[in-house]
Design a protein around this motif. Structure first.
Motif, short mmCIF file in Angstrom:
data_model
loop_
_atom_site.label_atom_id
_atom_site.label_comp_id
_atom_site.label_asym_id
_atom_site.label_seq_id
_atom_site.Cartn_x
_atom_site.Cartn_y
_atom_site.Cartn_z
N ASN A 111 -7.24 3.74 -3.29
CA ASN A 111 -7.61 4.76 -2.30
C ASN A 111 -8.12 4.17 -0.98
O ASN A 111 -8.53 4.90 -0.09
N ASP A 112 -8.12 2.84 -0.88
CA ASP A 112 -8.62 2.21 0.34
C ASP A 112 -7.72 2.57 1.53
O ASP A 112 -6.49 2.56 1.44
N GLU A 113 -8.35 2.88 2.64
CA GLU A 113 -7.62 3.22 3.85
C GLU A 113 -7.36 1.95 4.66
O GLU A 113 -8.26 1.14 4.88
N LYS A 163 -0.04 4.23 0.75
CA LYS A 163 -0.34 5.04 1.93
C LYS A 163 0.35 4.49 3.18
O LYS A 163 0.88 5.25 3.99
N VAL A 164 0.33 3.17 3.33
CA VAL A 164 1.00 2.57 4.49
C VAL A 164 2.51 2.74 4.37
O VAL A 164 3.19 3.03 5.37
N TYR A 210 3.35 6.15 5.50
CA TYR A 210 3.29 6.26 6.96
C TYR A 210 4.60 5.79 7.59
O TYR A 210 5.16 6.47 8.47
N PRO A 244 -6.04 1.13 8.33
CA PRO A 244 -5.61 1.70 9.62
C PRO A 244 -4.35 1.00 10.13
O PRO A 244 -4.28 -0.23 10.13
N SER A 284 0.84 -1.19 0.00
CA SER A 284 0.00 0.00 0.00
C SER A 284 0.87 1.24 0.00
O SER A 284 1.76 1.38 0.86
N GLU A 290 -7.99 -6.07 10.05
CA GLU A 290 -7.68 -5.25 8.87
C GLU A 290 -6.24 -5.50 8.39
O GLU A 290 -5.99 -5.59 7.18
#
Length: 386
Positions: free
Chosen positions: A83-85, A45-46, A49, A87, A43, A96
């Motif tokens: 675009n999936d989030e 996004k991950v 982070y 957490p 991911s 998740e």
């Protein structure tokens, strides 16, 4: 030359675990990009982070949507989530994070079937968060549907351990130890050592199930009724198998140095001594399948950030990096070994003679009670490495 680099797919594992730290720290060393073309299934996004969390902005990621877009000389990240989030709750096992690990793995296997990469390296997962997941070997067997069985082998230099049974409760182990299973695993282990790891004539030690090899039936009869007959059948199949050996003396006296591989009966019997002797750079290799898959032999939730001093963070971070690097080295070595082994077999010459087995270099191995065992010779010891 770039086009000939081995394409290494790397799945991100549990997103709350150590996967991204492993990957980022491993490729912080730019020379890794000279060895292979990495494709991280994860991911964006991950990854961002963890880049910020680890303060590793110098690691440049090339985000792609298809494996064919991977560029040599770059750390490519194939975004499996759009675009999936997802957490991120670092160090916690969540549903998740397990689903994220499984989705990336599934995408990688689908791409392998299309020939999108050469070898697979998997970051650690937490099976408690993955419903119906019984390990990477089982998953790959079912997904590839080749009719062949995978065998997990733990590697570190010349120390190699395979398991007859794996991921079973202790109470279920005895009934799962059968002559047929030991023979099947022993033959497969020998083939893996020979073809994938280039051991010319593998010597395999088979461990006992019970303490002190059952002590003539006083502590169990599996050795005499199951394991010894299995070893004899392995020998009849041309496998150099020896044993059974009592685990405590076998490892305590360093006898594992005498062999090219050790066949343990169950998880803890093989894993505890392996991880004790290989705490940082141990590798898990799945053999027996068309795909070459390796992984660091480390737990997914073995997080560092926020749990240690800065000094220990740096030490553990380097251990994670080394573990992943060694997984990549092993995967590329195995692929090259297979290619070199298989190439002459494409157009074999007619066999003009019968091979003769030479047992002249074997010597008798003394059992724990000091008595030689007739017909159970074992090889001369290899010198321990410093």
């Amino acid at each position: 030359m770039d086009e000939k680099k081995i394409r290494v797919a790397i799945t991100h594992g549990d997103t709350n675990g150590v996967g991204y730290e492993m990957i980022l720290r491993a490729f912080e060393d730019s020379t890794m990009l000279e060895l292979c073309t990495p494709i991280v299934y994860g991911s964006a996004k991950v990854a961002e982070y963890y880049i910020n969390r680890l303060k590793m902005e110098e690691v440049q990621i090339n985000q792609i949507n298809d494996a064919s877009e991977a560029r040599p000389g770059r750390l490519n990240l194939l975004d499996c989530f759009g675009n999936d989030e997802i957490p991120v709750m670092q160090g916690e096992a969540t549903r998740e994070s397990g689903l994220a690990a499984l989705k990336a793995l599934q995408r990688a296997v689908d791409d392998y079937k299309k020939g999108a990469f050469d070898v697979l390296v998997t970051a650690p997962v937490n099976r408690s968060t993955m419903d119906g997941f019984n390990g990477h070997a089982d998953f790959l067997e079912k997904q590839l549907n080749e009719g062949s069985k995978g065998l997990s082998v733990l590697l570190n230099d010349d120390f190699r351990v395979a398991l007859v049974t794996n991921n079973l409760a202790i109470k279920d182990i005895p009934e799962s130890i059968t002559k047929q299973r030991i023979v099947e695993k022993g033959i497969l282990f020998s083939q893996i050592l020979h073809r994938d790891l280039r051991v010319s004539n593998p010597r395999i030690a088979v461990l006992s199930l019970n303490p002190r090899c059952g002590e003539d039936g006083a502590l169990g009869d599996e050795e005499q009724e199951i394991i010894v007959p299995a070893i004899k059948e392995l020998e009849e199949n041309g496998i150099q198998a020896f044993g059974p050996y009592a685990t405590d003396n076998f490892f305590g006296q360093g006898d594992y140095y005498r062999f090219d591989g050790v066949l343990a009966m169950y998880h803890d019997q093989g894993m505890i001594p392996f991880k004790t002797l290989s705490p940082e750079e141990g590798i898990r290799f799945t053999g027996g399948l068309s795909i070459v898959r390796t992984a660091p032999a480390i737990a997914a939730m073995q997080g560092t950030m926020g749990h240690h001093t800065p000094t220990s963070d740096a030490i553990m971070g380097q251990a994670f990096a080394n573990s992943l690097r060694h997984s990549i080295y092993t995967a590329t070595d195995v692929l090259n070994n297979r290619r070199n082994y298989d190439e002459p077999l494409k157009n074999p010459l007619p066999k003009l003679y019968h091979e003769k087995r030479d047992d002249s270099e074997k010597v008798r191995f003394r059992s724990p009670n000091g008595e030689g065992r007739e017909g159970r010779p074992a090889p001369t010891p290899k010198e321990p490495k410093n």
